[in-house]
Scaffold this active site. Structure first.
Site, short mmCIF file in Angstrom:
data_model
loop_
_atom_site.label_atom_id
_atom_site.label_comp_id
_atom_site.label_asym_id
_atom_site.label_seq_id
_atom_site.Cartn_x
_atom_site.Cartn_y
_atom_site.Cartn_z
N LYS A 166 -7.60 9.21 5.54
CA LYS A 166 -8.74 8.57 4.87
C LYS A 166 -9.57 9.56 4.06
CE LYS A 166 -9.46 5.19 4.62
NZ LYS A 166 -8.98 4.51 3.38
N ARG A 223 0.88 -1.18 0.00
CA ARG A 223 0.00 0.00 0.00
C ARG A 223 0.91 1.22 0.00
NH1 ARG A 223 -4.97 0.26 3.93
NH2 ARG A 223 -5.76 1.60 2.25
N ASP A 273 -1.99 9.08 7.67
CA ASP A 273 -1.20 8.06 6.97
C ASP A 273 0.17 8.56 6.56
OD1 ASP A 273 -4.16 7.19 6.56
OD2 ASP A 273 -2.90 5.43 6.19
O1 MRU Z 1 -7.39 2.52 4.45
P1 MRU Z 1 -7.12 2.42 5.92
O2 MRU Z 1 -8.24 1.84 6.71
O3 MRU Z 1 -5.80 1.72 6.18
O4 MRU Z 1 -6.96 3.93 6.35
C1 MRU Z 1 -6.70 4.22 7.69
C2 MRU Z 1 -6.68 5.66 8.00
O5 MRU Z 1 -6.85 6.50 7.14
C3 MRU Z 1 -6.32 6.03 9.39
O6 MRU Z 1 -6.95 7.22 9.75
C4 MRU Z 1 -4.80 6.22 9.50
O7 MRU Z 1 -4.14 5.12 8.94
C5 MRU Z 1 -4.37 6.41 10.90
S1 MRU Z 1 -4.53 4.92 11.84
C6 MRU Z 1 -3.90 5.21 13.37
#
Ligand code: MRU
Length: 354
Positions: free
Chosen positions: A249, A92, A238
């Protein structure tokens, strides 16, 4: 409490055990990954998700690779391991924690003198990354709790909780710590289309912990913010660019703009491993595009016309001007982020050298 009775990520009997987050909250199913390719698959399919959690899983994937790959000599193993590391880091692209953790284990492996030491050290480094992440979350929680009023309704997006990390959570860790300090914290969780991390994971995680939680559709965020129903927004990240732009997200940007419009503070919680000073601004962050079926189907049921064109970016960028403060385990920073984040990271690396 979730973080006590369920290990979302654990190393057991030479395997990486992951709770399958695509099956929550209806079923508690575990995956046992005996090789690195199955971890790569679990990350791609979001069976394990959340930036710090995929970092931890990626680190263990390198440890698995070190055990399974051909090891005629130290050099052969390291060459094969480098190839596996590239594949794991690509699973990812947006969350920097994945490439950061993979690189950390890779570097530690390269410092070892023989095959046995490489294998032992890769596993030890993965365990360390996992332990450090949970400690970082608890520290972030302590620091960030100071930003939460005594009686507060907090809006959060996606899932930045125990499931998304090695434990306790980033955004949700702050809410847990605030409650442990005796504050009266209510939570509004957005459902987080299309993968529904808010509805499936955050609402579940918080209810397991006895929080007062209200689930809303993503499109309701503006309404509750405009009605004065929200005291602050707390989300995870992220990747945080050097200028403070935040990748998180999809939908986070919309909430941040609406928060500013309505005079509501917008806080981002993330460990320093999410801060990427090598990326100058949000424009340079690669945004993962996910399969169209995540949008055209809900729980496997088609809801859109067959063949309709879909756009499904998994993340968006919130420009730093919308971010009231960034909470890390090293401290809380505010604008100008170009200066404050740089200072924070220098402190972090000085501390880890000590
Ligand atoms: O696609 P995901 O579910 O991996 O996305 C997660 C998020 O966007 C979270 O807000 C981010 O990774 C922070 S998790 C502590």
């Amino acid at each position: 409490m979730l973080s006590e009775d369920m290990n979302a990520i654990s190393w057991e009997n030479d395997r990486l055990k992951l709770v399958d987050q695509t099956r929550l909250p209806r079923e508690r199913v575990y995956l046992e990954c005996a090789d690195y390719s199955s971890v790569v698959m679990a990350i791609r399919e979001m069976r394990v998700r959340g930036a710090p959690a995929i970092g931890v899983a990626g680190a263990y994937a390198v440890a698995l690779a070190a055990r399974q790959l051909a090891a005629a000599s130290r050099q052969t193993l390291l060459r094969e391991l480098d190839r596996a590391c590239d594949e794991i880091a690509r699973a990812r692209p947006t969350a920097v924690n994945l490439s950061w953790a993979v690189e950390r284990v890779r570097r530690a492996a390269h410092e070892q003198g023989d095959v046995a030491a490489i294998r032992a050290c890769a596993l030890a480094e993965a365990r360390r990354i996992q332990e450090e992440d949970e400690q970082a979350n608890r520290r972030m929680g302590q620091l960030g709790a100071a930003l939460i009023p005594e009686r507060a309704t907090v809006l959060t997006h996606c899932n930045a909780g125990a499931l998304a990390t090695a434990g306790y959570g980033t955004a949700l860790g702050i809410l847990r710590a605030a409650r442990e300090q005796g504050k009266d914290v209510r939570v509004i969780a957005t459902e987080t289309r299309p993968f529904l991390q808010g509805a499936r994971l955050t609402a579940w995680e918080l209810r397991e912990d006895g929080f007062d939680v209200t689930l809303i559709t993503d499109s309701t965020a503006g309404f509750v913010l405009s009605r004065g129903d929200v005291d602050c927004v707390v989300v995870g990240a992220d990747r945080i660019a050097a200028n403070g732009d935040v990748a998180n997200k999809i939908g986070t940007y919309t909430i941040a703009v609406l928060a500013k419009e309505n005079g509501v503070p917008f806080y981002v919680a993330a460990p320093v491993s999410t801060v990427d000073l090598a990326t100058p601004s949000g424009d340079a962050i690669a945004i993962e595009e996910r399969p169209p079926e995540e949008v055209t189907h809900i729980a496997g049921v088609p809801i859109a016309p067959d063949g309709v064109r879909v756009r499904n970016p998994a993340f968006d960028i919130t420009p730093h001007r919308y971010v009231t403060a960034i909470v890390t385990e090293r401290g809380i920073v505010r604008a100008p982020y170009g200066t404050s984040l740089g200072r924070l990271l220098r402190q972090a690396s000085a501390a880890s050298v000590r």
